[in-house]
Design a protein around this motif. Structure first.
Motif, PDB file in Angstrom:
ATOM      1  N   MET A   1       0.703  -1.317  -0.080  1.00  0.00           N
ATOM      2  CA  MET A   1      -0.050   0.012  -0.011  1.00  0.00           C
ATOM      3  C   MET A   1       0.795   1.249  -0.186  1.00  0.00           C
ATOM      4  O   MET A   1       0.456   2.304  -0.675  1.00  0.00           O
ATOM      5  CB  MET A   1      -0.918   0.182   1.308  1.00  0.00           C
ATOM      6  CG  MET A   1      -1.992  -1.063   1.413  1.00  0.00           C
ATOM      7  SD  MET A   1      -3.066  -1.168  -0.383  1.00  0.00           S
ATOM      8  CE  MET A   1      -2.628  -2.816  -1.057  1.00  0.00           C
TER       9      MET A   1
ATOM     10  N   ILE B   1       2.001   1.760  -3.525  1.00  0.00           N
ATOM     11  CA  ILE B   1       1.045   2.242  -4.294  1.00  0.00           C
ATOM     12  C   ILE B   1       0.677   3.792  -4.033  1.00  0.00           C
ATOM     13  O   ILE B   1       0.492   4.475  -4.957  1.00  0.00           O
ATOM     14  CB  ILE B   1      -0.441   1.341  -4.076  1.00  0.00           C
ATOM     15  CG1 ILE B   1      -0.121  -0.244  -4.589  1.00  0.00           C
ATOM     16  CG2 ILE B   1      -1.581   2.150  -4.612  1.00  0.00           C
ATOM     17  CD1 ILE B   1      -1.448  -0.940  -4.306  1.00  0.00           C
TER      18      ILE B   1
ATOM     19  N   LEU C   1      -6.650  10.089  -7.338  1.00  0.00           N
ATOM     20  CA  LEU C   1      -7.578  10.030  -6.251  1.00  0.00           C
ATOM     21  C   LEU C   1      -7.980   8.771  -5.733  1.00  0.00           C
ATOM     22  O   LEU C   1      -7.833   8.663  -4.297  1.00  0.00           O
ATOM     23  CB  LEU C   1      -8.636  10.899  -6.631  1.00  0.00           C
ATOM     24  CG  LEU C   1     -10.084  11.168  -5.510  1.00  0.00           C
ATOM     25  CD1 LEU C   1      -9.779  12.139  -4.369  1.00  0.00           C
ATOM     26  CD2 LEU C   1     -11.411  11.762  -6.135  1.00  0.00           C
ATOM     27  N   LEU C   2      -8.611   7.895  -6.427  1.00  0.00           N
ATOM     28  CA  LEU C   2      -9.128   6.732  -5.787  1.00  0.00           C
ATOM     29  C   LEU C   2      -7.870   5.819  -5.240  1.00  0.00           C
ATOM     30  O   LEU C   2      -8.230   5.182  -3.952  1.00  0.00           O
ATOM     31  CB  LEU C   2     -10.027   6.004  -6.578  1.00  0.00           C
ATOM     32  CG  LEU C   2     -11.563   6.564  -6.353  1.00  0.00           C
ATOM     33  CD1 LEU C   2     -12.317   5.689  -7.551  1.00  0.00           C
ATOM     34  CD2 LEU C   2     -12.094   6.264  -5.114  1.00  0.00           C
ATOM     35  N   PRO C   3      -6.927   5.608  -6.110  1.00  0.00           N
ATOM     36  CA  PRO C   3      -5.665   4.816  -5.519  1.00  0.00           C
ATOM     37  C   PRO C   3      -5.352   5.182  -3.923  1.00  0.00           C
ATOM     38  O   PRO C   3      -5.084   4.423  -3.340  1.00  0.00           O
ATOM     39  CB  PRO C   3      -4.925   4.714  -6.607  1.00  0.00           C
ATOM     40  CG  PRO C   3      -5.648   5.080  -7.825  1.00  0.00           C
ATOM     41  CD  PRO C   3      -6.803   5.957  -7.366  1.00  0.00           C
TER      42      PRO C   3
ATOM     43  N   VAL D   1      -8.168   4.515  -1.396  1.00  0.00           N
ATOM     44  CA  VAL D   1      -8.372   3.269  -1.072  1.00  0.00           C
ATOM     45  C   VAL D   1      -6.943   2.530  -0.447  1.00  0.00           C
ATOM     46  O   VAL D   1      -7.266   1.864   0.578  1.00  0.00           O
ATOM     47  CB  VAL D   1      -8.779   2.387  -2.498  1.00  0.00           C
ATOM     48  CG1 VAL D   1      -8.880   0.673  -2.334  1.00  0.00           C
ATOM     49  CG2 VAL D   1      -9.965   2.834  -3.133  1.00  0.00           C
ATOM     50  N   ALA D   2      -5.902   2.842  -0.755  1.00  0.00           N
ATOM     51  CA  ALA D   2      -4.764   2.300  -0.492  1.00  0.00           C
ATOM     52  C   ALA D   2      -4.513   2.855   0.853  1.00  0.00           C
ATOM     53  O   ALA D   2      -3.996   1.822   1.842  1.00  0.00           O
ATOM     54  CB  ALA D   2      -3.724   2.426  -1.541  1.00  0.00           C
TER      55      ALA D   2
ATOM     56  N   VAL E   1      -6.867   0.874   2.981  1.00  0.00           N
ATOM     57  CA  VAL E   1      -6.444  -0.844   3.323  1.00  0.00           C
ATOM     58  C   VAL E   1      -5.202  -0.652   4.066  1.00  0.00           C
ATOM     59  O   VAL E   1      -5.174  -1.557   5.041  1.00  0.00           O
ATOM     60  CB  VAL E   1      -6.159  -1.148   1.895  1.00  0.00           C
ATOM     61  CG1 VAL E   1      -5.320  -2.603   2.122  1.00  0.00           C
ATOM     62  CG2 VAL E   1      -7.352  -1.385   1.082  1.00  0.00           C
TER      63      VAL E   1
END
Lengths: 148, 498
Positions: free
Chosen positions: A17, A20, A34-36, A39-40, A43
Motif C-alpha cells: 500500500m 501504491i 484520487l481513488l488509488p 483506497v490504499a 487498506v
C-alpha cells in the motif's frame, strides 16, 4: 510481538500500500490518483489494525504440532509443484502435448492403472483439440519449442 | 411495460437453444454440487471463458441454472455421506445424515429435493411480483446513489461474509486496487501497468476467477491426497416419495423457511449459508420437540433446503436491479454480464427487462428440472461424489488452464491466472475473504466511473440526496452493529446443534 501467517500477510499488504500511494502521488492527473490513494490509505490503516489484532491472537493461541504442520506443508508443496510443472509444460511444449503428459504423469503417480491413465491422456487432449481448435476455431498455444 | 417484458420473457423460454443451455447448465451444476468441496461456483468459473463466445441469452441462463442446481446436488451428499456438497448444505447434514443412519436416507432425500425445488421456484413468483415496484425505484437512482450502493455492497460482503470483518474489508479494498490496474476511462492514461502491454488492458475477469477460486480448490484437493468421498449409502425409492409428502405435511415450515431464504438472499453478502442456519434455527425454535433436532428429524432437512434455494432468487433480484451481487456466485454472474456487454443495474431492469425476467424464470424452471432429474436417480447420482481426486484434479486443471488461454488467446492470461492462484491460495489458507476481493475487482471500475460522473454532475456534495444519505446511514449502522452487539451481550442468537 508474535506474528502468525495472517499478520505477515497484513505486513506485506501494508508495504504494498505504501508503494501504491508513493506511485499514485507521482501521477499527473487528480482523477487518476484520487481513488488509488484513498483506497490504499484505507487498506493500509485496516491492515495495520488487522496485524495488531492477529499478533495479539497469536500470543494466546496454542502452537500447532510440528509434525502435522510439516505433513500439510509437504502436501501443498507437492500439489503446487504439479501445477507449476503443468504450466512449464504448456509454456515449452504447448497445450496438446503438455495435457497428454500431465494427465498421464499425474494419474500414474497417484495410483491409476496404466490403461485408465493412457486412455485419459489420449482422450483429454483430443477433446480439447476438437472443442477449441476445430469447433471454436481458437488456436491453442503451441509452446516455445514449437514456435508458440 | 412490465407485462410486455414478461410476455417476451415467456417467448424467450421457448427458444430451443436457450432451453438446451439451461438443461446443460442445470446438469453441470448438479454434478459439481454433488462433488463435495467443488461446488457450482467452480462450475460457473470454468464456464466463464465460454460465456464470452456465446450469446448473452444462452450463456447467462446456463450460468444461473448451474448456480441454482448446485445447492440441490449438494444436499445429496450431505444426507448420504455427511459431507455437504456446497457450503449452504452444511445445515442439512445435522438431521439428514442421522436420518440416513436410521435407514431413512430416501425419505431425507425426497424431502430435500422437494423443498429445494419448491423453495427455488416459488420465490421467483415473489420476485416477479416485486418487479413493478422495483422498476420505478431503480429509475430514481442516479450515479451518486450508485457510488454508495457499490460501497454498501462491498461493506456487506466484507463485514458479514467472513469471520473477521477486517479481513473482509481489506480483501474488498485489494479487489478495488486490482481493478485500477490498466487504462483509466476518465483520463485515458494507464495506471500501475509497469509498462506492460498486457496490463494496459487491466487484469481480465477470467484469470481472476480461475486463479482465485478454481486452481486453489484443486491444489487443496490434491494436497489432501484423497478422493472426495469413499462412502455411500443405500436409497430406497418408496421412501423418497414419503419424503416429498413430508414437505406438503409441513408446508408452513417450508413457507417460513423459503421466505427467510428469499429475504436473506436479497441482502448482499449474507449468502445462502446464513439463510440455511437461520431457517434451521427457526425450525428448531418453533418445533414441539426442539431437543430432537440433530438426531434425525425431517423438519431439520426441510428448513435449510427450502432456504438455500430460495436465497438464489433474492440474490438474483439484487444483482439485476442494483448490480450488487448477493453472493460469490452472483458476483461471478455479474462478471459474466459485464463480459457480454450488459451492465447490471438500472439499465438491465428497464431497457433489458425481458432478459431479467427470463433469467428469473430460468431459476424457477432449473430448480424444478433438477428435482425431476434427481428424484428417480438420486442413488446413482450419489456415486459421483466417489470420483477419485487423481482423476478430478488433472481434468479440472486442464479445463482451467485451457479456459484461461482461450478467452483472449493471450498467454499473459495464463501467467496472470497463476499469480492470482498464489494470492487465492494464501487468502484461502489465512481465512481472507476471496468473494469480497472478487466483488471489489468487478465493481471497482464501475465505482470510479459513477464517482466521477456524480462529481461532474452534482459537485462535491453529490451525496446530499435522500437515497445516498439512506445508504450511508445503513453503512454506518452496519459498522456500528458489532460494538452495539457487545454492549448487549445477553441477547440469545440462533444456535446450531452440536
Amino acid at each position: 510481538m508474535r506474528m502468525d501467517g495472517s499478520a505477515y500477510f497484513y505486513l506485506g499488504i501494508m508495504i504494498l500500500m505504501v508503494s501504491i500511494i508513493a506511485w499514485s502521488l507521482r501521477m499527473e492527473y487528480f482523477e487518476s490518483k484520487l481513488l488509488p490513494i484513498i483506497v490504499a490509505g484505507g487498506v493500509f490503516v485496516m491492515s495495520g489494525a488487522g496485524m495488531w489484532h492477529e499478533s495479539q491472537k497469536a500470543r494466546q493461541a496454542a502452537p500447532v504440532a510440528k509434525q502435522e504442520k510439516l505433513a500439510s506443508r509437504r502436501g501443498y508443496a507437492l500439489a503446487i509443484a504439479w501445477v507449476a510443472a503443468f504450466f512449464l509444460g504448456i509454456l515449452f511444449l504447448g497445450y496438446i502435448i503438455a495435457i497428454a503428459l500431465f494427465v498421464l504423469a499425474y494419474m500414474k503417480s497417484h495410483g491409476s492403472r496404466w490403461p485408465v491413465a493412457i486412455g485419459l491422456a489420449i482422450i483429454t487432449p483430443a477433446f480439447m483439440y476438437i472443442v477449441f481448435e476445430l469447433a471454436l476455431k481458437i488456436e491453442l498455444f503451441r509452446g516455445l519449442f514449437f514456435g508458440g | 411495460m412490465v407485462f410486455e417484458a414478461f410476455l417476451k420473457a415467456l417467448q424467450n423460454l421457448t427458444d430451443p437453444t436457450l432451453l438446451m443451455f439451461m438443461v446443460a447448465g442445470a446438469i453441470v451444476g448438479l454434478v459439481f454440487g454433488i462433488i463435495p468441496g467443488i461446488g457450482p461456483l467452480l462450475a460457473m468459473a470454468l464456464f466463464l471463458p465460454f460465456a464470452f463466445v456465446l450469446k448473452p441469452e444462452d450463456a447467462l441462463p446456463a450460468m444461473i441454472a448451474m448456480g441454482g442446481a448446485g445447492y440441490t446436488g449438494g444436499s445429496i451428499t450431505a444426507i448420504l455421506i455427511n459431507v455437504p456438497g456446497t457450503g449452504p448444505n452444511a445445515a442439512t447434514m445435522f438431521d439428514g445424515f442421522p436420518l440416513s443412519k436410521k435407514g431413512e436416507a430416501g425419505r431425507a432425500l425426497g424431502a430435500a429435493l422437494m423443498s429445494s425445488g419448491l423453495g427455488g421456484a416459488v420465490p421467483v413468483l415473489i420476485a416477479l411480483g416485486m418487479v413493478p415496484l422495483v422498476v420505478p425505484m431503480v429509475m430514481a437512482i442516479r450515479s451518486a446513489d450508485m457510488v454508495f450502493a457499490i460501497l454498501l455492497g462491498l461493506t456487506f460482503i466484507g463485514v458479514l461474509a467472513s469471520e473477521s470483518r477486517m479481513k473482509g474489508l481489506v480483501s474488498g479494498g485489494l479487489g478495488l486496487l486490482i481493478s485500477f490496474i490498466g487504462f483509466q476511462t476518465v483520463t485515458g492514461i494507464p495506471r500501475f501497468d509497469f509498462g506492460s502491454l498486457y496490463l494496459y488492458d487491466g487484469i481480465g475477469l477470467v484469470p481472476m476467477t480461475l486463479g482465485l477460486f478454481a486452481i486453489p480448490e484443486m491444489i487443496i484437493l490434491a494436497a489432501s491426497g484423497k478422493s472426495v468421498s469413499e462412502r455411500g449409502l443405500a436409497v430406497h425409492g418408496r421412501l423418497v416419495w414419503e419424503g416429498c409428502r413430508d414437505v406438503l405435511r409441513h408446508w408452513t415450515l417450508w413457507l417460513r423457511s423459503t421466505l427467510i431464504g428469499y429475504v436473506i438472499g436479497i441482502i448482499p453478502g449474507v449468502g445462502a449459508e446464513t439463510a440455511t442456519f437461520v431457517a434451521y434455527g427457526q425450525a428448531k425454535q418453533t418445533s414441539k420437540y426442539p431437543d430432537k433436532f440433530g438426531s434425525g428429524v425431517i423438519e431439520g432437512v426441510i428448513a435449510p433446503e427450502s432456504a438455500n434455494n430460495a436465497s438464489t432468487a433474492g440474490a438474483l433480484l439484487t444483482t439485476l436491479a442494483l448490480g450488487i451481487p448477493g453472493s460469490a456466485a452472483m458476483a461471478l454472474l455479474l462478471g459474466a454480464f459485464l463480459m457480454v456487454g450488459l451492465i447490471p443495474g438500472p439499465e438491465l431492469i428497464t431497457v433489458h427487462l425481458d432478459l431479467s425476467l427470463t433469467l428469473l424464470l430460468v431459476v424457477a424452471i432449473a430448480n424444478i428440472l433438477v428435482v425431476i432429474l434427481c428424484l428417480p436417480a438420486a442413488k446413482q447420482l450419489a456415486k459421483i461424489a466417489t470420483v477419485p481426486g487423481r482423476i478430478l484434479v488433472p481434468l479440472v486443471l486442464v479445463i482451467t488452464f485451457v479456459g484461461a488461454f482461450a478467452n483472449k488467446g493471450m498467454f499473459g492470461d495464463v501467467i496472470a491466472t497463476l499469480v492470482l492462484t498464489a494470492l487465492g491460495l494464501v487468502m484461502r489458507s489465512l481465512g481472507f475473504n476471496r468473494p469480497a476481493l472478487f466483488l471489489g475487482f468487478v465493481l471497482g471500475r464501475l465505482f470510479e466511473q459513477y464517482l466521477f460522473t456524480a462529481l461532474q454532475a452534482e459537485g462535491p456534495l453529490f451525496f446530499m440526496r435522500p437515497i445516498s444519505l439512506s445508504l450511508i446511514f445503513v453503512m454506518v449502522m452496519l459498522f456500528a452493529y458489532g460494538p452495539i452487539k457487545k454492549l448487549f451481550p445477553g441477547r440469545r442468537g440462533v444456535s446450531e446443534p452440536q
